[in-house]
Design an enzyme around this catalytic site. Sequence first.
Site, PDB file in Angstrom:
ATOM      1  N   ARG A 261       0.959  -1.113  -0.006  1.00  0.00           N
ATOM      2  CA  ARG A 261       0.149  -0.016   0.029  1.00  0.00           C
ATOM      3  C   ARG A 261       0.949   1.247  -0.084  1.00  0.00           C
ATOM      4  O   ARG A 261       1.687   1.412   0.918  1.00  0.00           O
ATOM      5  CB  ARG A 261      -0.754  -0.108   1.283  1.00  0.00           C
ATOM      6  CG  ARG A 261      -2.278   0.499   1.130  1.00  0.00           C
ATOM      7  CD  ARG A 261      -3.271   0.097   2.150  1.00  0.00           C
ATOM      8  NE  ARG A 261      -2.421   0.691   3.409  1.00  0.00           N
ATOM      9  CZ  ARG A 261      -3.279   1.107   4.605  1.00  0.00           C
ATOM     10  NH1 ARG A 261      -4.492   1.032   4.451  1.00  0.00           N
ATOM     11  NH2 ARG A 261      -2.757   1.258   5.559  1.00  0.00           N
ATOM     12  N   THR A 265      -0.808   7.582  -0.827  1.00  0.00           N
ATOM     13  CA  THR A 265      -2.075   7.671  -1.299  1.00  0.00           C
ATOM     14  C   THR A 265      -3.039   6.477  -0.962  1.00  0.00           C
ATOM     15  O   THR A 265      -4.241   6.231  -1.209  1.00  0.00           O
ATOM     16  CB  THR A 265      -1.998   7.320  -2.980  1.00  0.00           C
ATOM     17  OG1 THR A 265      -1.462   5.968  -3.233  1.00  0.00           O
ATOM     18  CG2 THR A 265      -0.978   8.130  -3.751  1.00  0.00           C
ATOM     19  N   ASP A 357       0.382  -2.525  12.347  1.00  0.00           N
ATOM     20  CA  ASP A 357       0.856  -3.492  10.759  1.00  0.00           C
ATOM     21  C   ASP A 357       0.991  -4.691  10.827  1.00  0.00           C
ATOM     22  O   ASP A 357       2.114  -5.169  11.479  1.00  0.00           O
ATOM     23  CB  ASP A 357       2.109  -2.399  10.566  1.00  0.00           C
ATOM     24  CG  ASP A 357       2.288  -2.636   8.923  1.00  0.00           C
ATOM     25  OD1 ASP A 357       2.360  -1.768   8.315  1.00  0.00           O
ATOM     26  OD2 ASP A 357       2.619  -3.905   8.725  1.00  0.00           O
ATOM     27  N   ASP A 360       4.484  -5.801   9.732  1.00  0.00           N
ATOM     28  CA  ASP A 360       5.716  -5.513  10.712  1.00  0.00           C
ATOM     29  C   ASP A 360       5.532  -6.434  11.827  1.00  0.00           C
ATOM     30  O   ASP A 360       6.423  -6.979  12.291  1.00  0.00           O
ATOM     31  CB  ASP A 360       5.716  -4.080  11.075  1.00  0.00           C
ATOM     32  CG  ASP A 360       6.064  -3.015   9.986  1.00  0.00           C
ATOM     33  OD1 ASP A 360       6.795  -3.387   9.111  1.00  0.00           O
ATOM     34  OD2 ASP A 360       5.744  -2.092  10.041  1.00  0.00           O
TER      35      ASP A 360
HETATM   36  C1  PRP Z   1      -1.126  -4.322   4.644  1.00  0.00           C
HETATM   37  C2  PRP Z   1      -2.014  -5.605   4.781  1.00  0.00           C
HETATM   38  C3  PRP Z   1      -2.978  -5.664   3.501  1.00  0.00           C
HETATM   39  C4  PRP Z   1      -2.939  -3.983   3.161  1.00  0.00           C
HETATM   40  C5  PRP Z   1      -4.473  -3.812   3.629  1.00  0.00           C
HETATM   41  O1  PRP Z   1      -0.272  -4.599   3.843  1.00  0.00           O
HETATM   42  O2  PRP Z   1      -1.329  -6.960   4.735  1.00  0.00           O
HETATM   43  O3  PRP Z   1      -2.304  -6.129   2.126  1.00  0.00           O
HETATM   44  O4  PRP Z   1      -2.083  -3.474   4.019  1.00  0.00           O
HETATM   45  O5  PRP Z   1      -4.853  -2.261   3.436  1.00  0.00           O
HETATM   46  P1  PRP Z   1      -5.943  -2.056   2.462  1.00  0.00           P
HETATM   47  O6  PRP Z   1      -7.106  -2.759   2.541  1.00  0.00           O
HETATM   48  O7  PRP Z   1      -6.188  -0.581   2.719  1.00  0.00           O
HETATM   49  O8  PRP Z   1      -5.335  -2.166   0.828  1.00  0.00           O
HETATM   50  P2  PRP Z   1       1.064  -3.650   3.554  1.00  0.00           P
HETATM   51  O9  PRP Z   1       0.715  -2.757   2.153  1.00  0.00           O
HETATM   52  O10 PRP Z   1       1.139  -3.117   4.854  1.00  0.00           O
HETATM   53  O11 PRP Z   1       2.055  -4.655   3.031  1.00  0.00           O
HETATM   54  P3  PRP Z   1       2.997  -5.783   3.853  1.00  0.00           P
HETATM   55  O12 PRP Z   1       1.949  -6.854   4.003  1.00  0.00           O
HETATM   56  O13 PRP Z   1       4.109  -6.022   2.859  1.00  0.00           O
HETATM   57  O14 PRP Z   1       3.242  -4.971   5.041  1.00  0.00           O
HETATM   58  N1  URA Z   2      -2.562  -2.991   7.254  1.00  0.00           N
HETATM   59  C1  URA Z   2      -2.111  -3.393   8.182  1.00  0.00           C
HETATM   60  O1  URA Z   2      -1.212  -4.004   8.195  1.00  0.00           O
HETATM   61  N2  URA Z   2      -3.134  -2.785   9.222  1.00  0.00           N
HETATM   62  C2  URA Z   2      -3.986  -2.050   9.360  1.00  0.00           C
HETATM   63  O2  URA Z   2      -4.516  -1.536  10.213  1.00  0.00           O
HETATM   64  C3  URA Z   2      -4.247  -1.386   7.940  1.00  0.00           C
HETATM   65  C4  URA Z   2      -3.524  -2.002   6.813  1.00  0.00           C
END
Ligand code: PRP
Ligand code: URA
Length: 366
Positions: A261, A265, A357, A360
């Site tokens: 994400r 944006t 997150d 993380d």
């Molecule tokens: C997180 C999560 C989802 C997304 C959800 O991923 O694992 O994929 O955010 O958010 P959304 O519904 O608003 O799209 P992130 O972008 O943090 O990537 P990561 O899993 O690599 O940490």
């Molecule tokens: N992605 C995450 O990992 N946590 C949130 O709360 C939203 C998006």
Amino acid sequence: MRVAVGSDHAAFSLKELLLDHLRRKADIEVIDMGTETETVSCDYPDIAFRVGEEIAKKNVDRGVLLCGTGVGMSIAANKIPGIYAAHCHDVETARFSRLHNNSNVITMGARIISPELASAILDTWLSTDFEQGRHTARIAKVLDYERKVCPGRAFSEKGKTVLFEHPLMLHKVSLIRNKDTSVKEFRELVQEIAGLMVYEMTRSLPLVKIEVETPLERTDALALAGKDLAIVPVLRAGLGMVDGILQLIPNAKVGHIGLYRDPDTLLPVEYYCKLPGDIDQRDVLVLDPMLATGGSASAAISLIKKRGGKKISLVCIIAAPEGVSKVHADHPDVDIYAAALDSHLNDHGYIVPGLGDAGDRLYGTK
Ligand code: PRP
Ligand code: URA
């Protein structure tokens, strides 16, 4: 419209007649679900469950079940969540069972009515639409009850949202929300929650009879039938759910979709996509622990559809109402399974109360 037709031995000839009748209709694809002969007796529940499960899994739109009186088929089919079987021996009842009750299965008795009447009843039943209006709220009550007693299996014609209420799951979700839960514990808990969710979701998988040789004798046994499964984690955080599911379904194929994400944006950015070659033949579970704005999940589902995926469900641990709305708006055919539905998103697009997150916390990157 896809229509599955089944009968026991007593109604075999009526089934064959109605199959012929339906095959002459251009707008109907008819599927014969057995039985295959009138000379070997069979048990009506086996056929009722075979047809009912096809509807509950949305592989077909409607079902026709026939036995001596139609009563046994009706009783058995109505045990399946999502099946609304109407036992009809006249045209008016059949018509109202569609208009008012939105029945998706009709049962009839070969020993009670003539083939001509059965054909007329069937034609009316197939060509009558649900009237909606005041009847929608009544149907919703039946659906709510199904969701309460059988959360993983409730049915609606559009994509549904199923929230699991299993105490073990809810307990484990509370633990992963806790900011003091260690990375090791968090990772283990995510696996366990994913496994429990899929355990609940797979209650409805169809079975076939097989024979097994035990050390003592040959015996009848049951094995999974039907489509194979593909699981598709959305990287990174979705990876945390994979092993918990593979422990239960080791034959599932695993695809991967890389999305992150954009922090400014909040829109998903694709960086990887590798799916099983036969994705169009499989039931697909998209895995992502967090459904926040829904951008990532919706983009992942679109990628799978572009490559031929047809029957797709989204499995997340914590969902926000915004994400649920977006996925249902973009993909009305997709069911969402979640362990918790939280209150809202904050200004940074994080789920509140959420768990922070997920990536993380799984990989200790913060
Ligand atoms: C997180 C999560 C989802 C997304 C959800 O991923 O694992 O994929 O955010 O958010 P959304 O519904 O608003 O799209 P992130 O972008 O943090 O990537 P990561 O899993 O690599 O940490
Ligand atoms: N992605 C995450 O990992 N946590 C949130 O709360 C939203 C998006």
